[in-house]
Design an enzyme around this catalytic site. Structure first.
Site, PDB file in Angstrom:
ATOM      1  N   GLU A  45       0.870  -1.166   0.000  1.00 38.32           N
ATOM      2  CA  GLU A  45       0.000   0.000   0.000  1.00 38.32           C
ATOM      3  C   GLU A  45       0.911   1.221   0.000  1.00 38.32           C
ATOM      4  OE1 GLU A  45      -3.378   2.158   2.692  1.00 38.32           O
ATOM      5  OE2 GLU A  45      -2.854   0.107   3.211  1.00 38.32           O
ATOM      6  N   ARG A 270       4.919 -12.604   9.968  1.00 40.34           N
ATOM      7  CA  ARG A 270       5.662 -11.404   9.598  1.00 40.34           C
ATOM      8  C   ARG A 270       6.964 -11.315  10.375  1.00 40.34           C
ATOM      9  NH1 ARG A 270       3.460  -6.109   9.752  1.00 40.34           N
ATOM     10  NH2 ARG A 270       1.645  -6.886   8.676  1.00 40.34           N
ATOM     11  N   LYS A 280       4.080   0.897   9.800  1.00 41.30           N
ATOM     12  CA  LYS A 280       4.256   2.115   9.019  1.00 41.30           C
ATOM     13  C   LYS A 280       3.691   3.321   9.756  1.00 41.30           C
ATOM     14  CE  LYS A 280       2.784   0.243   5.118  1.00 41.30           C
ATOM     15  NZ  LYS A 280       2.388   0.071   3.712  1.00 41.30           N
TER      16      LYS A 280
HETATM   17  P1  ATP Z   1       1.495  -1.871   8.266  1.00 42.50           P
HETATM   18  O1  ATP Z   1       0.719  -2.949   8.977  1.00 42.50           O
HETATM   19  O2  ATP Z   1       2.653  -1.352   9.000  1.00 42.50           O
HETATM   20  O3  ATP Z   1       0.619  -0.783   7.710  1.00 42.50           O
HETATM   21  P2  ATP Z   1       1.260  -3.384   5.952  1.00 42.50           P
HETATM   22  O4  ATP Z   1       1.448  -4.822   6.164  1.00 42.50           O
HETATM   23  O5  ATP Z   1      -0.141  -2.929   5.884  1.00 42.50           O
HETATM   24  O6  ATP Z   1       2.094  -2.593   7.000  1.00 42.50           O
HETATM   25  P3  ATP Z   1       1.593  -3.244   3.151  1.00 42.50           P
HETATM   26  O7  ATP Z   1       2.070  -2.157   2.290  1.00 42.50           O
HETATM   27  O8  ATP Z   1       0.166  -3.634   3.043  1.00 42.50           O
HETATM   28  O9  ATP Z   1       1.972  -2.891   4.633  1.00 42.50           O
HETATM   29  O10 ATP Z   1       2.514  -4.517   2.955  1.00 42.50           O
HETATM   30  C1  ATP Z   1       2.751  -5.121   1.719  1.00 42.50           C
HETATM   31  C2  ATP Z   1       3.069  -6.562   1.930  1.00 42.50           C
HETATM   32  O11 ATP Z   1       4.179  -6.704   2.815  1.00 42.50           O
HETATM   33  C3  ATP Z   1       1.919  -7.307   2.560  1.00 42.50           C
HETATM   34  O12 ATP Z   1       1.714  -8.485   1.828  1.00 42.50           O
HETATM   35  C4  ATP Z   1       2.355  -7.570   3.950  1.00 42.50           C
HETATM   36  O13 ATP Z   1       1.814  -8.765   4.408  1.00 42.50           O
HETATM   37  C5  ATP Z   1       3.874  -7.623   3.829  1.00 42.50           C
HETATM   38  N1  ATP Z   1       4.508  -7.213   5.078  1.00 42.50           N
HETATM   39  C6  ATP Z   1       4.328  -6.059   5.738  1.00 42.50           C
HETATM   40  N2  ATP Z   1       5.027  -6.047   6.887  1.00 42.50           N
HETATM   41  C7  ATP Z   1       5.686  -7.223   6.950  1.00 42.50           C
HETATM   42  C8  ATP Z   1       6.573  -7.820   7.890  1.00 42.50           C
HETATM   43  N3  ATP Z   1       6.931  -7.200   9.013  1.00 42.50           N
HETATM   44  N4  ATP Z   1       7.052  -9.052   7.620  1.00 42.50           N
HETATM   45  C9  ATP Z   1       6.700  -9.687   6.487  1.00 42.50           C
HETATM   46  N5  ATP Z   1       5.869  -9.190   5.575  1.00 42.50           N
HETATM   47  C10 ATP Z   1       5.358  -7.974   5.786  1.00 42.50           C
HETATM   48 MG    MG Z   2      -1.511  -3.812   4.473  1.00 44.34          MG
END
Ligand code: ATP
Ligand code: MG
Length: 573
Positions: A45, A270, A280
């Site tokens: 995102e 994760r 984020k």
């Molecule tokens: P946040 O929860 O901090 O907003 P997010 O997971 O929503 O982060 P995205 O941009 O949606 O952020 O993430 C893109 C991809 O990266 C998703 O498929 C998510 O599952 C993966 N991802 C995000 N954070 C992690 C992590 N700490 N470890 C492994 N994969 C991750």
């Molecule tokens: Mg997300």
């Protein structure tokens, strides 16, 4: 007895070991589930910069595609216009390229599918599986119930298909205000899974989108959009993190209701790392409140911060390989990340000498106004890196910490009357110190033994220490920045009552040393060049310079490998 050449005693083929996600992919290929197709995607995102956790997901998705002859898309999940920006899109593209992955011509945006998603919405209405609802957000929450209590049906649930289609179109055409209506799935208010209780599919939001501008005033919710995006792109393995496990029944329900391509969702744990935060929202807070210098502050766990700090893409990819993939949430020791980093930097970083806390060393018996060039090895682990010349003359700088006037027992470096080796140069013996009016040491005086040129004594004399140094006349001035963990606690979220994670910020996470000297071979270094300063650590040239134009070196990591040490100690037990 000599063993025969093929010693496959148990007659098993030597299969590579797969993690559980790769095992699923391999099995699918074997059984022909997807007609030998493997298609993954990384779906960020664009509401922040990528961090090391994202690197795990990136390496998993792109890695699987590469290993199994498949494809991996980069798709921006840009369904929320209020938090998303072009700056984030650009940085994400840059970071994934830097990591070394390639989506070829498959760069997609969820917003490109808004028309298609709208059509799917209409289709669900026609099938009696979606309805327009007038409940407010607050009421919707109440009706949904809780984990212990069933929800109750919205009074608008029984609207006719015709009325729903008309209202949904009016929602799209901007006839209602924000929040006045939603489109909801009609599934099961009594479901044990709260996600299945008539979730919102569309909300009204009169906000401009970074790509579609004012074209839309209804936006799809993540849970509705995400599965559709994967389906539209023909994804075979929709790999996501564990928190989406109990959303899967809903994704399945949508895809099956629409009778469209249905990828298999696979959830993995994760990445969490000690001494840092990865959400984020929290990273944005650090940036917005000026608690760090920006998303690319070298202390941040963002890929741009790590790049500026001196991490190599290889080190990050190797780290992701090392930690593997599994189903259980855990927290990885930051020292493991540093271990992977050192392994790579040790092979690739040229060596140089720099003095970051200088004190002058004067060689009294070295001829005035004379200088010479000594041969130094660029990388002991890589003979092809060759040699370089380092200037040497009567006045040098050494580290202040390498001298003690009254050394304790275990201090083997320079002290009055003691002889040490200057790396690649000579043995020197301390004869005197000169102090300023405050009693601080201004100069250390020595004599040198010209027979020890290159660093060894022909009479077999031994010394207990080797010091690094730079020539006072020929060295260049630089600024050095030393970093420590951004937080003082392993888990920064563990804060006292009334405080949050920012209370655990490490006040000593950045130390700026402005009076450093580097050997002249480094004068031409460019942004992000990496180097090992002997005995001090691995450093990386910052993209910016000081106001007076001098280079800035960020310390990437120290030389001492705490992780390897820990492992050895554990093996001994
Ligand atoms: P946040 O929860 O901090 O907003 P997010 O997971 O929503 O982060 P995205 O941009 O949606 O952020 O993430 C893109 C991809 O990266 C998703 O498929 C998510 O599952 C993966 N991802 C995000 N954070 C992690 C992590 N700490 N470890 C492994 N994969 C991750
Ligand atoms: Mg997300």
């Amino acid at each position: 007895m000599e063993k025969p050449e093929s010693t496959n005693n148990d007659q098993q083929p030597c299969l590579p070991k797969y993690d559980f996600v790769r095992q699923i992919v391999a099995d699918d290929i074997r059984t022909g589930k997807w007609d030998q197709r493997t298609h993954t995607r990384f779906p960020p995102e664009p509401n922040g910069y990528l961090h090391i956790g994202h690197a795990k997901a990136i390496c998993l998705n792109f890695g699987i595609a590469a290993e199994f002859g498949g494809k991996c898309n980069l798709r921006f999940d840009d369904t929320n216009p209020t938090k998303e920006e072009q700056e984030y899109v650009d940085s994400i593209i840059e970071d994934i390229k830097w990591l070394g992955w390639d989506w070829e011509d498959r760069l997609y945006f969820a917003s490109d599918y808004f028309d298609q998603m709208y059509e799917y919405g209409v289709e669900l209405i026609k099938k009696g599986k979606a309805y327009v609802c007038d409940l407010t957000a607050e009421e919707t929450r109440e009706y949904r119930g809780s984990l212990t209590e069933a929800g109750k049906g919205s009074p608008y649930r029984s609207r006719s298909v015709e009325e729903n289609i008309e209202l949904f179109e009016k929602m799209k055409d901007g006839e209602f205000k924000d929040g006045e209506k939603t489109l909801k799935a009609k599934n099961d208010m009594a479901s044990a899974n709260v996600n299945m209780r008539d979730p919102v599919m569309y909300r009204i939001l009169h906000a401009a989108h970074h790509r579609t501008g004012d074209q839309w005033c209804i936006y799809p919710m993540y849970d509705w959009a995400h599965g559709l995006e994967d389906s539209i792109e023909g994804i075979t393995h929709s790999i996501c993190t564990l928190e989406f496990e109990n959303h899967r029944p809903l994704y399945d329900w949508f895809l099956d209701a629409l009778w469209i391509h249905h990828p298999q969702q696979i959830e993995f744990a994760r990445l969490n790392l000690t001494y840092t935060v990865m959400s984020k929202r929290k990273l944005l807070r650090l940036v917005q409140d000026g608690l760090v210098s920006g998303w690319d502050d070298p202390r941040m766990p963002t890929l741009s911060g790590m790049r500026r700090r001196g991490f190599s893409p290889e080190a990050i990819r190797n780290f992701c390989k090392t930690i593997g993939v599994n189903k259980f949430n855990s927290t990885i020791d930051y020292a493991l990340l540093e271990h992977c980093l050192r392994q790579d930097l040790n092979k690739t970083s040229p060596r140089a000498m720099a003095v970051i806390n200088p004190v002058k060393l004067v060689i009294d018996n070295y001829p005035e106004n004379e200088s010479e060039e000594l041969e130094a090895i660029n990388n002991p682990d890589d003979p092809s890196a060759g040699m370089r010349k380092v200037p040497f003359s009567k006045e040098l700088y050494i580290e202040r910490e390498d001298f003690m006037e009254e050394p304790p027992k275990k201090f083997f470096r320079l002290a009055p009357g003691r002889e040490v080796r200057l790396r690649y140069a000579y043995f020197v013996k301390c004869t005197d110190v000169v102090k300023d009016e405050k009693g601080e040491i201004k100069e250390i005086h020595c004599t040198y033994d010209s027979a020890t040129r290159g660093g060894d004594s022909p009479d077999g004399r031994k010394v207990k220490a080797t010091l690094h140094w730079v020539c006072a006349k020929n060295s260049k001035s630089a600024q050095v920045r030393l970093y420590d963990y951004l937080f003082t606690k392993e888990n920064p979220d563990q804060a006292e009552e009334g405080e949050d994670f920012t209370a655990n910020l490490n006040p000593d996470s950045l130390k700026i040393l402005d009076n450093c000297f580097i050997e002249p071979s480094l004068a031409d270094c460019g942004p992000l060049d990496r180097v090992q300063f002997e005995r001090l650590g691995y450093f990386c040239v910052d993209p910016e310079r000081t106001e007076d134009g001098r280079p800035i070196f960020n310390r990437t990591v120290t030389l001492r490998d705490t992780w390897a040490k820990m492992q050895k100690a554990q093996q001994k037990k």
